[in-house]
Design an enzyme around this catalytic site. Sequence first.
Site, short mmCIF file in Angstrom:
data_model
loop_
_atom_site.label_atom_id
_atom_site.label_comp_id
_atom_site.label_asym_id
_atom_site.label_seq_id
_atom_site.Cartn_x
_atom_site.Cartn_y
_atom_site.Cartn_z
N ARG A 50 -5.80 -16.96 0.15
CA ARG A 50 -4.87 -18.03 0.54
C ARG A 50 -4.54 -19.00 -0.61
O ARG A 50 -3.65 -19.83 -0.48
CB ARG A 50 -5.43 -18.80 1.74
N THR B 160 -21.96 -13.25 4.82
CA THR B 160 -22.71 -14.23 4.03
C THR B 160 -24.19 -13.84 3.86
O THR B 160 -24.78 -14.14 2.82
CB THR B 160 -22.59 -15.63 4.66
N TYR C 117 1.66 -30.29 -40.16
CA TYR C 117 1.87 -28.87 -39.85
C TYR C 117 3.03 -28.35 -40.69
O TYR C 117 4.12 -28.94 -40.70
CB TYR C 117 2.21 -28.76 -38.35
C1 UD1 Z 1 -19.07 -19.68 7.26
C2 UD1 Z 1 -20.23 -19.77 8.25
C3 UD1 Z 1 -19.86 -20.76 9.36
C4 UD1 Z 1 -19.55 -22.11 8.74
C5 UD1 Z 1 -18.45 -21.97 7.70
C6 UD1 Z 1 -18.29 -23.27 6.95
C7 UD1 Z 1 -21.31 -17.59 8.28
C8 UD1 Z 1 -21.44 -16.31 9.00
N1 UD1 Z 1 -20.46 -18.47 8.80
O1 UD1 Z 1 -17.99 -19.11 7.96
O2 UD1 Z 1 -20.92 -20.90 10.26
O3 UD1 Z 1 -19.15 -23.01 9.74
O4 UD1 Z 1 -18.80 -20.96 6.72
O5 UD1 Z 1 -17.18 -23.19 6.10
O6 UD1 Z 1 -21.97 -17.79 7.31
N2 UD1 Z 1 -18.91 -15.00 0.89
C9 UD1 Z 1 -19.36 -14.10 -0.04
N3 UD1 Z 1 -19.56 -12.80 0.34
C10 UD1 Z 1 -19.33 -12.39 1.60
C11 UD1 Z 1 -18.87 -13.30 2.55
C12 UD1 Z 1 -18.68 -14.62 2.15
O7 UD1 Z 1 -19.58 -14.45 -1.20
O8 UD1 Z 1 -19.55 -11.21 1.85
C13 UD1 Z 1 -18.71 -16.40 0.48
C14 UD1 Z 1 -17.25 -16.81 0.56
O9 UD1 Z 1 -16.61 -16.63 -0.67
C15 UD1 Z 1 -17.32 -18.27 0.94
C16 UD1 Z 1 -18.61 -18.36 1.75
O10 UD1 Z 1 -19.38 -17.23 1.41
O11 UD1 Z 1 -17.46 -19.10 -0.19
C17 UD1 Z 1 -18.34 -18.41 3.24
O12 UD1 Z 1 -17.66 -17.27 3.66
P1 UD1 Z 1 -16.47 -17.34 4.69
O13 UD1 Z 1 -15.95 -15.98 4.90
O14 UD1 Z 1 -15.51 -18.41 4.31
O15 UD1 Z 1 -17.24 -17.79 6.01
P2 UD1 Z 1 -16.66 -18.55 7.25
O16 UD1 Z 1 -16.09 -17.56 8.19
O17 UD1 Z 1 -15.82 -19.67 6.82
#
Ligand code: UD1
Length: 454
Positions: free
Chosen positions: A17, A83, A372
């Site tokens: 995004r 995550t 320059y």
């Molecule tokens: C996550 C949380 C949610 C919280 C929210 C806050 C989980 C399952 N959920 O959801 O409870 O309220 O953040 O913003 O943790 N990332 C990786 N590798 C992955 C997946 C994610 O590095 O495989 C990183 C992403 O780049 C990001 C962060 O982890 O920086 C969170 O991932 P994102 O997919 O944004 O999780 P949310 O669905 O927002």
Amino acid sequence: MPRTCLSVILAAGEGTRMKSSRAKVLHEVAGLPMVAHAVLAAKAAGTDAVALVTGRDAEAVEKAARAVAPQSTVHVQAERLGTAHAVLAARASIEPGFDDLLILFGDTPLVRSQTLEAARAVLAEGADICVVGFRTADPTGYGRLIEREGDVIAIREEKDASADEKKIGFCNAGIMAVRGETVLSLLDAVGNNNAKGEYYLTDIVAIARERGGVVKAIEAGAEEVLGVNNRVELAAVEAIWQDRKRREAMLAGATLIAPETVFFSFDTALGLDVVVEPNVVFGLGVVVADGVAIHAFSHLEGAKLARGTSVGPYARLRPGTDLGEGAKVGNFCETKNARIEAGAKVNHLSYIGDARIGSNTNVGAGTITCNYDGLNKWFTDIGANVFVGSDTALVAPVSVADGAFIGSGSVITEDVPADALAIARSRQVVKEGRAVEIRARTAAMKAQKSSKPA
Ligand code: UD1
Ligand code: MG
């Protein structure tokens, strides 16, 4: 013995995004990539080691983190499976064993070290996990903290939440402190049988509870844990960061006359009794000593200002500018790689680049160092107590020794010895009465033109 701590920073996100050719966490807040903000907060909270989980632009993200924490270990998460999976990518860094594990997101740059310390303190009191939560009127999209009798019993992701659970306004910020001893076995127990088919880090809460563990939450301000997903949120986070820094600067002894118009970089350093007038921008690497005046509409970057210097209005100080005590750079002046020594003045409409201006030297209006030649940069060395007349061009490499005097309008191409007078312009010619003749001639020309039919 102080507790040891490893911080794992999740930075594998695509950041679709952002609509960018760069990974999201590389976008800057106050001139510093977001991921580096997270690293700095972790370090300030007493982290002993940093492990970075990268995906897109892995090398650039690594570089950005190592710029502030050179010893960081880096783990590439090849597939983004959630995550929990992301934290497990750092297994090799977790295995050696730390008392505390802090988990942070690389796209949440405003998190304060005090909050991380508070989460660690909860572990020190015996909890297995401490979740950083925040309250919001619109919790849509966030994981909800489900509490019972002061403990967190589960975190429910939006897509898996019941209608009642969705009404909970206490949300997971994503930041957690976990007892290092148990974290791997908790993560290994996480499955992906959920609405998104992902390995949720948030599932470790319920797993820890099932095993008799204690999970607590602390609350952070919603602003502090804002995550950035697009450039609108990036600008919102920047604005919050700037507000914080302005407050800090004022509380630390600087006067900002119109604080909302002053913009800082993450590393801007201001001394006591510095006065910053409206509309001033501090780029990276500016260090300002006590009692400095920065007048309106000035732009500074990579500049060192000693005590009592005065800059602007409308000055542009570029990298390598070094102002000695009491030096002055006035309106519409640009400096670059320039040492302007104590008491020297460059007050009006000048460009001073690749140069030294000795102490108490006065540089007249419109002076230019011609540094320059189209291919190379050359140096101009001007000694102390020199008077440079207005509209002088100094064609580098060239030097002007102490106490010399340069007549205005000069183009200086050869070195000027100490205490000499150099004038390099054509001699003035005066023709008595000639103005009268010229006026008569031009009047006749005008009369002839207006009498001609169109
Ligand atoms: C996550 C949380 C949610 C919280 C929210 C806050 C989980 C399952 N959920 O959801 O409870 O309220 O953040 O913003 O943790 N990332 C990786 N590798 C992955 C997946 C994610 O590095 O495989 C990183 C992403 O780049 C990001 C962060 O982890 O920086 C969170 O991932 P994102 O997919 O944004 O999780 P949310 O669905 O927002
Ligand atoms: Mg998110």
